[in-house]
Write a protein that holds these residues in place. Sequence first.
Motif, PDB file in Angstrom:
ATOM      1  N   PRO A   1       0.815  -1.224   0.000  1.00 37.24           N
ATOM      2  CA  PRO A   1       0.000   0.000   0.000  1.00 37.24           C
ATOM      3  C   PRO A   1       0.847   1.271   0.000  1.00 37.24           C
ATOM      4  O   PRO A   1       1.984   1.287   0.459  1.00 37.24           O
ATOM      5  CB  PRO A   1      -0.819  -0.126   1.287  1.00 37.24           C
ATOM      6  CG  PRO A   1      -0.048  -1.056   2.166  1.00 37.24           C
ATOM      7  CD  PRO A   1       0.684  -1.993   1.252  1.00 37.24           C
ATOM      8  N   GLY A   2       0.247   2.338  -0.512  1.00 32.07           N
ATOM      9  CA  GLY A   2       0.936   3.624  -0.544  1.00 32.07           C
ATOM     10  C   GLY A   2       0.227   4.534  -1.536  1.00 32.07           C
ATOM     11  O   GLY A   2      -0.907   4.267  -1.947  1.00 32.07           O
ATOM     12  N   GLY A   3       0.911   5.594  -1.949  1.00 31.09           N
ATOM     13  CA  GLY A   3       0.284   6.513  -2.898  1.00 31.09           C
ATOM     14  C   GLY A   3       1.204   7.665  -3.239  1.00 31.09           C
ATOM     15  O   GLY A   3       2.375   7.710  -2.821  1.00 31.09           O
ATOM     16  N   LYS A   4       0.646   8.598  -3.990  1.00 32.62           N
ATOM     17  CA  LYS A   4       1.436   9.690  -4.551  1.00 32.62           C
ATOM     18  C   LYS A   4       1.800  10.722  -3.482  1.00 32.62           C
ATOM     19  O   LYS A   4       0.954  11.111  -2.666  1.00 32.62           O
ATOM     20  CB  LYS A   4       0.583  10.350  -5.643  1.00 32.62           C
ATOM     21  CG  LYS A   4       1.344  11.215  -6.569  1.00 32.62           C
ATOM     22  CD  LYS A   4       0.475  11.559  -7.767  1.00 32.62           C
ATOM     23  CE  LYS A   4       0.949  12.868  -8.337  1.00 32.62           C
ATOM     24  NZ  LYS A   4      -0.099  13.650  -8.946  1.00 32.62           N
ATOM     25  N   ILE A   5       3.043  11.145  -3.514  1.00 35.07           N
ATOM     26  CA  ILE A   5       3.500  12.166  -2.564  1.00 35.07           C
ATOM     27  C   ILE A   5       3.003  13.534  -3.031  1.00 35.07           C
ATOM     28  O   ILE A   5       3.231  13.929  -4.180  1.00 35.07           O
ATOM     29  CB  ILE A   5       5.042  12.159  -2.476  1.00 35.07           C
ATOM     30  CG1 ILE A   5       5.528  10.780  -2.015  1.00 35.07           C
ATOM     31  CG2 ILE A   5       5.535  13.252  -1.539  1.00 35.07           C
ATOM     32  CD1 ILE A   5       7.033  10.594  -2.073  1.00 35.07           C
ATOM     33  N   GLU A   6       2.290  14.217  -2.167  1.00 36.54           N
ATOM     34  CA  GLU A   6       1.754  15.541  -2.510  1.00 36.54           C
ATOM     35  C   GLU A   6       2.867  16.586  -2.408  1.00 36.54           C
ATOM     36  O   GLU A   6       3.853  16.381  -1.688  1.00 36.54           O
ATOM     37  CB  GLU A   6       0.615  15.918  -1.542  1.00 36.54           C
ATOM     38  CG  GLU A   6      -0.555  14.962  -1.540  1.00 36.54           C
ATOM     39  CD  GLU A   6      -1.349  14.989  -2.832  1.00 36.54           C
ATOM     40  OE1 GLU A   6      -1.103  15.889  -3.665  1.00 36.54           O
ATOM     41  OE2 GLU A   6      -2.189  14.095  -3.024  1.00 36.54           O
ATOM     42  N   PRO A   7       2.698  17.737  -3.130  1.00 36.05           N
ATOM     43  CA  PRO A   7       3.723  18.789  -3.050  1.00 36.05           C
ATOM     44  C   PRO A   7       3.956  19.217  -1.599  1.00 36.05           C
ATOM     45  O   PRO A   7       3.002  19.422  -0.844  1.00 36.05           O
ATOM     46  CB  PRO A   7       3.113  19.944  -3.872  1.00 36.05           C
ATOM     47  CG  PRO A   7       2.123  19.282  -4.772  1.00 36.05           C
ATOM     48  CD  PRO A   7       1.608  18.082  -4.043  1.00 36.05           C
ATOM     49  N   GLY A   8       5.226  19.311  -1.202  1.00 35.38           N
ATOM     50  CA  GLY A   8       5.575  19.756   0.153  1.00 35.38           C
ATOM     51  C   GLY A   8       5.496  18.663   1.199  1.00 35.38           C
ATOM     52  O   GLY A   8       5.791  18.900   2.378  1.00 35.38           O
ATOM     53  N   GLU A   9       5.084  17.460   0.832  1.00 39.43           N
ATOM     54  CA  GLU A   9       4.905  16.373   1.796  1.00 39.43           C
ATOM     55  C   GLU A   9       6.183  15.525   1.849  1.00 39.43           C
ATOM     56  O   GLU A   9       6.820  15.293   0.824  1.00 39.43           O
ATOM     57  CB  GLU A   9       3.731  15.508   1.330  1.00 39.43           C
ATOM     58  CG  GLU A   9       3.161  14.580   2.366  1.00 39.43           C
ATOM     59  CD  GLU A   9       1.920  13.851   1.821  1.00 39.43           C
ATOM     60  OE1 GLU A   9       0.960  13.697   2.574  1.00 39.43           O
ATOM     61  OE2 GLU A   9       1.923  13.448   0.649  1.00 39.43           O
ATOM     62  N   THR A  10       6.558  15.048   3.035  1.00 41.74           N
ATOM     63  CA  THR A  10       7.679  14.096   3.107  1.00 41.74           C
ATOM     64  C   THR A  10       7.154  12.703   2.740  1.00 41.74           C
ATOM     65  O   THR A  10       5.941  12.450   2.783  1.00 41.74           O
ATOM     66  CB  THR A  10       8.270  14.031   4.536  1.00 41.74           C
ATOM     67  OG1 THR A  10       7.265  13.493   5.407  1.00 41.74           O
ATOM     68  CG2 THR A  10       8.698  15.403   5.022  1.00 41.74           C
ATOM     69  N   VAL A  11       8.089  11.800   2.418  1.00 44.46           N
ATOM     70  CA  VAL A  11       7.661  10.434   2.088  1.00 44.46           C
ATOM     71  C   VAL A  11       6.956   9.820   3.293  1.00 44.46           C
ATOM     72  O   VAL A  11       5.912   9.160   3.168  1.00 44.46           O
ATOM     73  CB  VAL A  11       8.880   9.558   1.701  1.00 44.46           C
ATOM     74  CG1 VAL A  11       8.405   8.174   1.289  1.00 44.46           C
ATOM     75  CG2 VAL A  11       9.685  10.176   0.593  1.00 44.46           C
TER      76      VAL A  11
END
Length: 386
Positions: A293-303
Amino acid sequence: MTKSDSHQTKNPPRDRSVASLEALPSDFVESLSGRVASLQPALLAWYAQQGRDLPWRRTRDPYAIWISEIMLQQTQVKTVLPYYDRWLRQFPTVTALAQADQQRVLKAWEGLGYYARARNLHRAAQAIMADHAGEFPSTFDAAIALPGIGRTTAGGILSAAFNQPVAILDGNVKRVLARLIALRTPPSKALDQLWLLSERLLPTDHPRDFNQALMDLGATLCTRHRPACLLCPWQSACAAYNQNVQLEIPMTEARAPLPHKQIGVGVVWNEQGQILIDRRLQEGLLGGLWEFPGGKIEPGETVEDCIRRELQEELAIEVEVGDRLMTINHTYTHFKVTLNVFHCRHTAGEPQPIECDEVRWVEVSELEEFPFPKANSQIIDAIKAL
Ligand code: SF4
């Protein structure tokens, strides 16, 4: 290899051409009749000598030919060969495929990519059982109505299985025909004309061999980067060869750079040492496959923030994000991804399939039983090596 056949169509397909001959280069049109009369026997004679001996050419079983046609979409022959043999041992008939569990079908396809092809094969087999008494349909309109079968695939199957004069226009054939007439636009802008040309060239007495020959010409001689024109049966008639522009044709369209997605992925462990995996929704490139599971990293977000957020939104669980396991770069046809894979410890919440079809805790030793996208197999190898 049998290259001739007298089995002719009972239902010749209707003329589907919408282009007119005026759309083709005028000098080509002027001499079309004369050219066809020489191009057909030249290609058929070359094929009788040089045609490839491929397993799906040794059968007239429409089911086996259909499987080969779908596997060969966007995929090279040498990649397809072992999959084709395994598939027919595992699912020898339409009935066997229709009755199989979708997960077995996807597992058999694992590594071939473009998984919609496997899902569509499965759905189409069920449609053939329901609507055609388990027999692959022998008419163009019924074949093209099945999931995953477009015009060129229908032509490939109907000509190979039933020797029907139905034209084809796959990527290799587009290149050959574009060169034959020295087409000065990208093939995607001249599809009607190229279909018309493929139909006009197709002889009604040997459609099976001619279509197979056309595919072989594109795959073995008229290759993208090194066309072997001196060996080509169409050399004297080929406009691109005569104008010495083979390498400029087919013309390509300028493409925008591929979008690049950064993805946060969690390898979530529970206290029993099991790992959480989820099955993707049916739609899309990788629909029906299992993944971490997981998903796309949003702008400004850390992994780490991305993984915590995605697992909360998609599975309703809380995790503690630990060390990075690995980073994987993978290129698909229309985008690139970087998978940032982190170990996670499950801390709260019963996993719920909120944005997926199913979620499971599995042992490390069980991971290989599930169909995963190719990029995820590297994660499995890394986990097994821990
Ligand atoms: S002559 Fe060369 S460019 Fe023309 S069809 Fe043959 S291999 Fe292709």
